[in-house]
Scaffold this motif. Structure first.
Motif, PDB file in Angstrom:
ATOM      1  N   UNK A  19       0.789  -1.161  -0.073  1.00 15.35           N
ATOM      2  CA  UNK A  19       0.057  -0.140  -0.002  1.00 15.35           C
ATOM      3  C   UNK A  19       0.764   1.360   0.119  1.00 15.35           C
ATOM      4  N   UNK A  20       2.027   1.199   0.449  1.00 14.19           N
ATOM      5  CA  UNK A  20       2.750   2.608   0.426  1.00 14.19           C
ATOM      6  C   UNK A  20       3.904   2.578  -0.547  1.00 14.19           C
ATOM      7  N   UNK A  21       3.723   1.774  -1.365  1.00 17.61           N
ATOM      8  CA  UNK A  21       4.650   1.633  -2.505  1.00 17.61           C
ATOM      9  C   UNK A  21       3.800   1.406  -3.937  1.00 17.61           C
ATOM     10  N   UNK A  22       4.202   2.205  -4.808  1.00 16.87           N
ATOM     11  CA  UNK A  22       3.543   1.951  -6.398  1.00 16.87           C
ATOM     12  C   UNK A  22       4.401   0.675  -6.835  1.00 16.87           C
ATOM     13  N   UNK A  23       3.941   0.198  -8.034  1.00 23.12           N
ATOM     14  CA  UNK A  23       4.591  -1.039  -8.598  1.00 23.12           C
ATOM     15  C   UNK A  23       5.881  -0.794  -9.078  1.00 23.12           C
ATOM     16  N   UNK A  24       6.552   0.562  -8.802  1.00 25.13           N
ATOM     17  CA  UNK A  24       7.663   0.616  -9.152  1.00 25.13           C
ATOM     18  C   UNK A  24       8.482   1.379  -7.890  1.00 25.13           C
ATOM     19  N   UNK A  25       9.616   1.602  -7.723  1.00 25.96           N
ATOM     20  CA  UNK A  25      10.293   2.339  -6.842  1.00 25.96           C
ATOM     21  C   UNK A  25      10.125   3.729  -6.859  1.00 25.96           C
ATOM     22  N   UNK A  28      12.997   6.159  -7.374  1.00 26.83           N
ATOM     23  CA  UNK A  28      13.557   6.218  -8.736  1.00 26.83           C
ATOM     24  C   UNK A  28      12.535   6.766  -9.579  1.00 26.83           C
ATOM     25  N   UNK A  29      11.436   7.384  -9.200  1.00 23.64           N
ATOM     26  CA  UNK A  29      10.522   7.903  -9.991  1.00 23.64           C
ATOM     27  C   UNK A  29      10.842   9.184 -10.944  1.00 23.64           C
ATOM     28  N   UNK A  30      10.831   9.067 -12.267  1.00 22.66           N
ATOM     29  CA  UNK A  30      11.519   9.886 -13.218  1.00 22.66           C
ATOM     30  C   UNK A  30      10.569  11.036 -13.670  1.00 22.66           C
ATOM     31  N   UNK A  31       9.487  10.546 -13.927  1.00 23.08           N
ATOM     32  CA  UNK A  31       8.359  11.387 -14.712  1.00 23.08           C
ATOM     33  C   UNK A  31       7.612  12.216 -13.897  1.00 23.08           C
ATOM     34  N   UNK A  32       6.825  13.090 -14.361  1.00 18.14           N
ATOM     35  CA  UNK A  32       5.940  13.971 -13.569  1.00 18.14           C
ATOM     36  C   UNK A  32       4.577  12.904 -12.988  1.00 18.14           C
ATOM     37  N   UNK A  33       4.214  12.243 -14.245  1.00 11.66           N
ATOM     38  CA  UNK A  33       3.334  11.143 -14.048  1.00 11.66           C
ATOM     39  C   UNK A  33       3.680  10.140 -12.615  1.00 11.66           C
ATOM     40  N   UNK A  34       4.777   9.652 -12.886  1.00 11.69           N
ATOM     41  CA  UNK A  34       5.234   8.704 -11.757  1.00 11.69           C
ATOM     42  C   UNK A  34       5.331   9.351 -10.471  1.00 11.69           C
ATOM     43  N   UNK A  35       5.887  10.357 -10.349  1.00 18.19           N
ATOM     44  CA  UNK A  35       5.644  11.375  -8.979  1.00 18.19           C
ATOM     45  C   UNK A  35       4.028  11.600  -8.442  1.00 18.19           C
ATOM     46  N   UNK A  37       1.553   9.749  -9.079  1.00 18.85           N
ATOM     47  CA  UNK A  37       1.157   8.346  -8.657  1.00 18.85           C
ATOM     48  C   UNK A  37       1.649   8.050  -7.366  1.00 18.85           C
ATOM     49  N   UNK A  38       3.030   8.266  -7.104  1.00 19.79           N
ATOM     50  CA  UNK A  38       3.548   8.061  -5.900  1.00 19.79           C
ATOM     51  C   UNK A  38       2.908   9.044  -4.782  1.00 19.79           C
ATOM     52  N   UNK A  39       2.693  10.277  -5.088  1.00 24.09           N
ATOM     53  CA  UNK A  39       2.254  11.293  -3.978  1.00 24.09           C
ATOM     54  C   UNK A  39       0.845  11.026  -3.821  1.00 24.09           C
ATOM     55  N   UNK A  41      -2.174   8.597  -2.701  1.00 22.72           N
ATOM     56  CA  UNK A  41      -2.430   7.123  -2.146  1.00 22.72           C
ATOM     57  C   UNK A  41      -3.285   6.460  -2.975  1.00 22.72           C
ATOM     58  N   UNK A  42      -4.486   7.087  -3.676  1.00 24.34           N
ATOM     59  CA  UNK A  42      -5.562   6.248  -4.186  1.00 24.34           C
ATOM     60  C   UNK A  42      -4.976   5.919  -5.618  1.00 24.34           C
ATOM     61  N   UNK A  43      -4.075   6.724  -6.049  1.00 23.32           N
ATOM     62  CA  UNK A  43      -3.455   6.444  -7.466  1.00 23.32           C
ATOM     63  C   UNK A  43      -2.451   5.308  -7.264  1.00 23.32           C
ATOM     64  N   UNK A  44      -1.647   5.354  -6.081  1.00 25.06           N
ATOM     65  CA  UNK A  44      -0.676   4.559  -5.669  1.00 25.06           C
ATOM     66  C   UNK A  44      -1.271   3.104  -5.478  1.00 25.06           C
ATOM     67  N   UNK A  45      -2.611   3.138  -4.811  1.00 27.05           N
ATOM     68  CA  UNK A  45      -3.129   1.780  -4.671  1.00 27.05           C
ATOM     69  C   UNK A  45      -3.750   1.218  -5.942  1.00 27.05           C
ATOM     70  N   UNK A  46      -4.326   2.068  -6.908  1.00 23.95           N
ATOM     71  CA  UNK A  46      -4.644   1.550  -8.236  1.00 23.95           C
ATOM     72  C   UNK A  46      -3.567   1.264  -8.988  1.00 23.95           C
ATOM     73  N   UNK A  47      -2.418   1.877  -8.803  1.00 25.44           N
ATOM     74  CA  UNK A  47      -1.224   1.375  -9.570  1.00 25.44           C
ATOM     75  C   UNK A  47      -0.904  -0.179  -9.128  1.00 25.44           C
ATOM     76  N   UNK A  48      -0.801  -0.347  -7.837  1.00 28.20           N
ATOM     77  CA  UNK A  48      -0.292  -1.721  -7.250  1.00 28.20           C
ATOM     78  C   UNK A  48      -1.497  -2.816  -7.591  1.00 28.20           C
TER      79      UNK A  48
END
Length: 114
Positions: A19-25, A28-35, A37-39, A41-48
């Motif tokens: 729950x506290x981590x997206x499907x990627x580290x 090491x998030x590089x893109x605006x989108x990755x950040x 998703x990490x920022x 919680x609902x997007x993070x959970x959806x990603x996992x």
């Protein structure tokens, strides 16, 4: 317990465990989108959840179907990245992808017995 219940339990356990981590580290998030998703919680959970479902499906379908699903995932990632940090857009694209993956899971369930 049938296969659908087992896979649902696996998905829920995986989602709660990660729950506290997206499907990627996220470190090491590089893109605006990755950040984004990490920022959020609902997007993070959806990603996992989406990544877990995708991973399970890839192991359960024949090779030809696997290639189609992988191609769809690449296209979906491109669409997701177009959202940039728009949370509503990201929420919608994750929901759309999860619905598509759920359709594949339903087909797998119907092919039972397991």
């Amino acid at each position: 317990m049938n296969i659908q219940q087992i896979l649902t339990a696996v998905l829920l356990c995986s989602a709660s465990y990660c729950a506290n981590a997206a499907s990627y580290d996220c470190q090491k998030a590089k893109t605006v989108t990755e950040h984004a998703v990490c920022d959020h919680r609902a997007l993070n959970d959806a990603d996992v959840k989406m990544a877990t479902t995708y991973s399970i499906i890839k192991r359960l379908v024949p090779m030809g179907t696997r290639g189609v699903i992988q191609d769809e995932q690449v296209k979906w990632l491109s669409m997701r990245d177009q959202c940039r940090d728009n949370v509503n857009c990201l929420r919608d694209v994750y929901k759309m992808r999860q619905q598509k993956l759920d359709l594949y899971m339903d087909r797998i369930y119907r092919q039972g017995p397991f």
